[in-house]
Design a protein around this motif. Structure first.
Motif, PDB file in Angstrom:
ATOM      1  N   GLU A  94      -5.860 -12.848  -6.075  1.00  0.00           N
ATOM      2  CA  GLU A  94      -6.989 -13.210  -5.209  1.00  0.00           C
ATOM      3  C   GLU A  94      -6.723 -14.499  -4.428  1.00  0.00           C
ATOM      4  O   GLU A  94      -7.068 -14.594  -3.250  1.00  0.00           O
ATOM      5  N   HIS A 107      -9.097 -11.775   1.758  1.00  0.00           N
ATOM      6  CA  HIS A 107      -9.905 -11.524   0.566  1.00  0.00           C
ATOM      7  C   HIS A 107     -11.160 -10.697   0.836  1.00  0.00           C
ATOM      8  O   HIS A 107     -11.688 -10.055  -0.064  1.00  0.00           O
ATOM      9  N   LYS A 147      -4.868  -1.520  -8.884  1.00  0.00           N
ATOM     10  CA  LYS A 147      -6.105  -1.809  -8.143  1.00  0.00           C
ATOM     11  C   LYS A 147      -6.098  -3.230  -7.587  1.00  0.00           C
ATOM     12  O   LYS A 147      -6.710  -3.498  -6.552  1.00  0.00           O
ATOM     13  N   HIS A 148      -5.386  -4.144  -8.253  1.00  0.00           N
ATOM     14  CA  HIS A 148      -5.346  -5.553  -7.849  1.00  0.00           C
ATOM     15  C   HIS A 148      -3.893  -6.020  -7.769  1.00  0.00           C
ATOM     16  O   HIS A 148      -3.471  -6.874  -8.552  1.00  0.00           O
ATOM     17  N   SER A 178     -10.261  -3.500   0.175  1.00  0.00           N
ATOM     18  CA  SER A 178      -9.376  -3.450  -0.988  1.00  0.00           C
ATOM     19  C   SER A 178      -7.937  -3.105  -0.596  1.00  0.00           C
ATOM     20  O   SER A 178      -7.697  -2.166   0.157  1.00  0.00           O
ATOM     21  N   CYS A 232     -11.871   3.391  -8.927  1.00  0.00           N
ATOM     22  CA  CYS A 232     -11.024   3.505  -7.735  1.00  0.00           C
ATOM     23  C   CYS A 232     -10.388   4.887  -7.670  1.00  0.00           C
ATOM     24  O   CYS A 232     -10.329   5.607  -8.658  1.00  0.00           O
ATOM     25  N   THR A 251      -4.717  -1.808  -2.346  1.00  0.00           N
ATOM     26  CA  THR A 251      -4.215  -1.212  -3.580  1.00  0.00           C
ATOM     27  C   THR A 251      -2.835  -0.626  -3.313  1.00  0.00           C
ATOM     28  O   THR A 251      -2.428  -0.484  -2.170  1.00  0.00           O
ATOM     29  N   THR A 292       0.815  -1.225   0.000  1.00  0.00           N
ATOM     30  CA  THR A 292       0.000   0.000   0.000  1.00  0.00           C
ATOM     31  C   THR A 292       0.845   1.269   0.000  1.00  0.00           C
ATOM     32  O   THR A 292       0.307   2.356  -0.178  1.00  0.00           O
TER      33      THR A 292
END
Length: 163
Positions: free
Chosen positions: A71, A80, A66-67, A84, A109, A86, A42
């Motif tokens: 996952e 999960h 964003k990802h 979020s 986002c 990011t 982050t």
């Protein structure tokens, strides 16, 4: 007042001693290590600064921003469903800022956009050009500007000019 610069002194033995101590510190393990690594993500500016960047390159970068963590890894860490994760920002050249704005808006986002400016990477650009580049990047939507200093001013001791 820049006279203080000439008075700066580094206690080299103390710096070396501290650096040696850091190497002996224990590393963080287990869940704490995962938490630290996720936090580190982050704080990262995901960056593309290639001369051949295109809108599609920037779009892919923004999707990754964003990802940033797969996952399946987030599920394995039971993260999960915790909100979020990011990156801290997307960093691009000023000309690519509109592409990043559009891609992040389309992705829904609010990741900040950073831009290098002021003659990146060399800093060998006239001040007026640097200022114009910074102004454009901000007008295009950059919320952070990474400014390149004129290293030649530092190397020649022209501190007021650098300031």
């Amino acid at each position: 007042e820049l006279s203080w610069i000439s008075k700066v002194h580094v206690n080299r033995p103390a710096v070396v001693r501290h650096a040696e101590q850091i190497k002996k510190w224990k590393t963080v393990k287990g869940n704490w290590q995962a938490a630290w690594l996720l936090k580190a993500v982050t704080c990262i500016d995901l960056t593309t600064l290639s001369g051949d960047d295109t809108p599609s390159n920037v779009h892919r970068l923004c999707f990754k921003a964003k990802h940033p963590i797969r996952e399946d890894l987030l599920k394995a860490l039971d993260m999960h469903d915790k909100g979020s994760i990011t990156v801290g920002a997307v960093c691009v050249y000023p000309a690519r800022v509109p592409d990043a704005v559009n891609a992040l808006k389309a992705a829904g986002c609010n990741i900040p956009i950073a831009s290098v400016a002021a003659g990146f990477p060399s800093g060998q650009t006239p001040l007026e050009t640097k200022l114009a580049e910074i102004k454009l990047a901000v007008e295009y939507g950059a919320r952070e500007i990474d400014i390149v200093i004129s290293r030649s001013l530092v190397l020649t001791g022209q501190w007021e000019g650098r300031y």
